[in-house]
Scaffold this active site. Structure first.
Site, PDB file in Angstrom:
ATOM      1  N   HIS A 114     -93.413 -18.075-104.776  1.00 24.04           N
ATOM      2  CA  HIS A 114     -92.527 -18.535-103.709  1.00 24.04           C
ATOM      3  C   HIS A 114     -93.196 -18.458-102.336  1.00 24.04           C
ATOM      4  O   HIS A 114     -93.138 -19.394-101.541  1.00 24.04           O
ATOM      5  CB  HIS A 114     -91.252 -17.684-103.722  1.00 24.04           C
TER       6      HIS A 114
ATOM      7  N   TYR B  71     -83.276 -10.515 -97.574  1.00 31.06           N
ATOM      8  CA  TYR B  71     -83.013 -11.488 -98.634  1.00 31.06           C
ATOM      9  C   TYR B  71     -84.011 -12.630 -98.491  1.00 31.06           C
ATOM     10  O   TYR B  71     -84.237 -13.129 -97.387  1.00 31.06           O
ATOM     11  CB  TYR B  71     -81.590 -12.034 -98.527  1.00 31.06           C
ATOM     12  N   GLU B  72     -84.518 -13.041 -99.640  1.00 32.15           N
ATOM     13  CA  GLU B  72     -85.615 -13.999 -99.729  1.00 32.15           C
ATOM     14  C   GLU B  72     -85.491 -15.249 -98.838  1.00 32.15           C
ATOM     15  O   GLU B  72     -86.463 -15.751 -98.315  1.00 32.15           O
ATOM     16  CB  GLU B  72     -85.702 -14.444-101.194  1.00 32.15           C
ATOM     17  N   SER B  73     -84.281 -15.762 -98.671  1.00 34.84           N
ATOM     18  CA  SER B  73     -84.117 -17.053 -97.993  1.00 34.84           C
ATOM     19  C   SER B  73     -84.319 -16.969 -96.483  1.00 34.84           C
ATOM     20  O   SER B  73     -84.331 -17.996 -95.815  1.00 34.84           O
ATOM     21  CB  SER B  73     -82.718 -17.599 -98.275  1.00 34.84           C
TER      22      SER B  73
END
Lengths: 350, 298
Positions: A114, B71-73
């Site tokens: 990612h 959080y990843e986003s």
């Protein structure tokens, strides 16, 4: 890639059908906005792409979404560069159609991580040919044997296909071990769903940014789908809230509820039960065909699909103006409790 | 009249801190609390969706109120009122310190070295903590294909400490993974085609000493020794050491086992059920509270 422009682009306001017709074609290299199947997926655009039967699509993606789920459901994706072939997290993790297509040898899948895909889009956005990143050394992601595009003979085909998947090298400036060079991502079309777009093309969203600004700058053409088109002058009152300047935008499509069943913060929430239904349908081909006939090929247009969903559903999903999400929607087995503030903060501060 | 969240909140510190008895909770609750116990108050945590997130939110109420969650986003220190179903859920962004995107999380926070604890899932793990979330069988013609890395390999190699939550089966606990998505304490040096300690492959980088420290499964809790090899730390109530060994694909070190995994306390269960997941999304079954707790809650 860096490119001089002879004249400023002029964003054209057009219909969903026309936008897909104009920008999508067989073998297109495309990137979508949002995050997984939950946040700002340009679903209506992918939905119309399926209806117009575009094939052999090459998706360069930060991970799967409702868009890639739809395209994989009809086998429209030929090449998929991604880091996560799931799409729905807690509402349907793995994209079963993609797995099926991959195992049958119909899809070329290039795995990255990612962070690596984020960096590839960043490089593409700033016009850099590559970017160094401390990608996980010792991971099979960076095993020279596992280069799917190379195996398919696509490396160096043109400027969208880097000659190598990555290069591991000694970090040359500070002597800090090995690092990995990653090639820029260079899609042809970026499809970005936002909350508001000005009539000139300036775009704004609320909530997380994921990698959408970078995708927009990395791609040759940018199609914006907006919940609403507003006067450009209105967006200029608070320019710090805008993310995409109009000069990179080619087309603006006004498409209310166009990200359904993903969410648009402060407009509507995601529909987890609907996504679970999609996941269940993908488990066998007869159910999938039925689902596609009902939800993709059945409706006359996107508005017709919303009518089919019904006002009760849309009302339940409508975001409230303070939190940006809905508390009327049943996500689990019990309704959401009424809250005044985060209790962990009430208890121990920040 | 039904109690408001504020009324319930008053009760947290009145809940007994004694361990609940087996049968008074379900296994995922025990696992979520085992996750919570890995979190320190000064941690910056980068966690995946599901039980890791639920466990860390529980820790935010109890043992680690100031642990910061990324959080990843692109969400930094969101203060949630309702449990998120995704790491990009607007619920997770509520009252965050700042909102950015993937370059923020993977660049500014992770690669920059700010993340002290990564909490992740996995499909299979090897004895040195290397994780596979990609495929089983030949990579190009797999018998099983999973989602692939997502952020797993980035977070799993650059966070200072890394912990995993994994379903324990013989075919998932392996001497060596068929595909290593996220390297553990031993991994391949592809330049020389040698299997060697991560410290050597990553020598000179700022991340050479980072790696897995704990694994939580449905059968026990594991740590890693000085050589980077996994060992059984505790086994869950109702599970024997022999059963743990039988569900492991290599000769597991059980010489350092400390006994049973502590059962969650009533206070921990109360927080998990009433505040973290009251909508019953992640833990859809709920065992009734024992009578003495019911009378406390009223």
């Amino acid at each position: 890639m860096p490119r001089y422009r002879d004249k400023t682009k002029k964003a054209e306001i057009m219909s969903l059908e026309d936008a897909v017709k104009k920008f999508m074609h067989d073998d297109v290299v495309v990137a979508y906005s949002g995050f997984t199947g939950f946040n700002r997926n340009p679903v209506a655009f992918a939905w119309e792409t399926v209806r117009q039967k575009i094939k052999n699509i090459h998706v360069v993606d930060r991970h799967g979404s409702v868009c890639t789920w739809l395209l994989n459901a009809v086998g429209a994706i030929k090449i998929y560069e991604t880091d996560w072939m799931g799409w729905g997290e807690m509402a349907g993790k793995l994209d079963v159609n993609l797995e099926r297509g991959y195992k049958a040898g119909k899809v070329i899948l290039e795995d990255y991580s990612h962070g690596a895909m984020a960096m590839r889009f960043l490089a593409g956005a700033i016009g850099a040919p590559f970017i160094p990143y401390n990608a996980p050394l010792g991971s099979d992601l960076y095993n020279p044997k596992y280069d799917a595009l190379g195996k398919a003979g696509l490396r160096g085909k043109n400027f969208r296909y880097p000659k190598k998947k990555f290069i591991q090298m000694e970090e040359p400036f500070f002597g800090e071990g090995d690092t990995v060079l990653l090639p820029a991502a260079r899609p042809e079309v970026a499809v970005i769903h936002v909350a508001q777009a000005g009539d000139k093309g300036t775009a704004r969203w609320r909530g997380v940014g994921t990698i959408d600004k970078e995708i927009s700058f990395a791609s040759d053409k940018v199609v914006i789908l907006a919940e609403e088109i507003v006067p450009e002058a209105d967006l200029r009152k608070n320019p710090e809230s805008n993310q995409i300047p109009y000069f990179v935008v080619d087309a603006v499509v006004e498409c209310p509820w166009g990200a359904y069943p993903s969410s648009v913060p402060f407009y509507y929430d995601y529909d987890a039960p609907f996504m679970r239904g999609m996941d269940a349908a993908s488990r066998n081909e007869a159910d999938l065909k039925k689902w596609l006939d009902e939800w993709v090929f059945g409706p006359k247009n996107w508005e017709d699909l919303l009518v089919k969903l019904g006002s009760k559903k849309l009302l339940d999903l409508r975001a409230d103006s303070v939190t940006g999400y809905s508390t009327r929607m049943m996500r689990g087995k019990k309704p959401a409790p009424r809250m005044k503030m985060p209790l962990s903060v009430a208890r121990s501060g920040y | 009249m039904a109690k408001t969240m504020e009324d319930l909140m008053e009760l947290i510190d009145k809940m007994p801190e004694e361990p609940a008895k087996p049968g008074e909770f379900i296994l995922p609750e025990l696992m979520a609390i085992a996750v919570a116990h890995q979190v320190r108050d000064d941690d910056i945590v980068f966690a995946g969706t599901g039980l890791p997130m639920v466990g860390i939110m529980t820790a935010n109420f109890l043992n680690a109120p100031h642990a910061l969650l990324i959080y990843e986003s692109g969400i930094c220190d969101g203060k949630t009122m309702h449990v998120p179903m995704s790491v990009c859920d607007q619920r997770a962004a509520n009252m965050s310190s700042s909102l950015g995107g993937l370059v923020d999380t993977f660049g500014y926070y992770l690669q920059q070295g700010f993340v002290s604890l990564g909490f992740l899932g996995g499909a299979a793990i090897d004895k040195y903590g290397g994780v596979n979330v990609t495929s089983i069988g030949d990579y190009f013609k797999p018998s099983h294909r999973f989602t692939g890395s997502g952020g797993n390999s980035d977070i799993g190699t650059m966070a200072r400490r890394v912990a995993y939550i994994i379903l324990q089966e013989k075919r998932r606990f392996l001497e060596r993974n068929e595909y290593t998505t996220t390297p553990g304490w031993w991994c391949w040096d592809f330049k020389k085609n040698e299997w060697k300690p991560k410290k050597e492959v990553w020598k000179g980088t700022p991340y050479a000493d980072s790696g897995p420290v704990a694994v939580v499964t449905n059968m026990g809790v594991y740590n890693f020794d000085d050589k980077g090899e996994i060992y059984l730390h505790t086994f869950h109530p109702g599970v024997t050491v022999q059963q743990v060994k039988d569900n492991c694909g290599f000769d597991l070190n059980v010489s350092r086992v400390k006994g049973e995994t502590p059962c969650p306390t009533y206070k921990e269960l109360f927080v998990l059920r009433e505040f973290v997941d009251p909508e019953l999304i992640f833990l859809p079954q709920k065992v009734e509270y024992p009578a003495k707790l019911k009378s406390l809650i009223g």
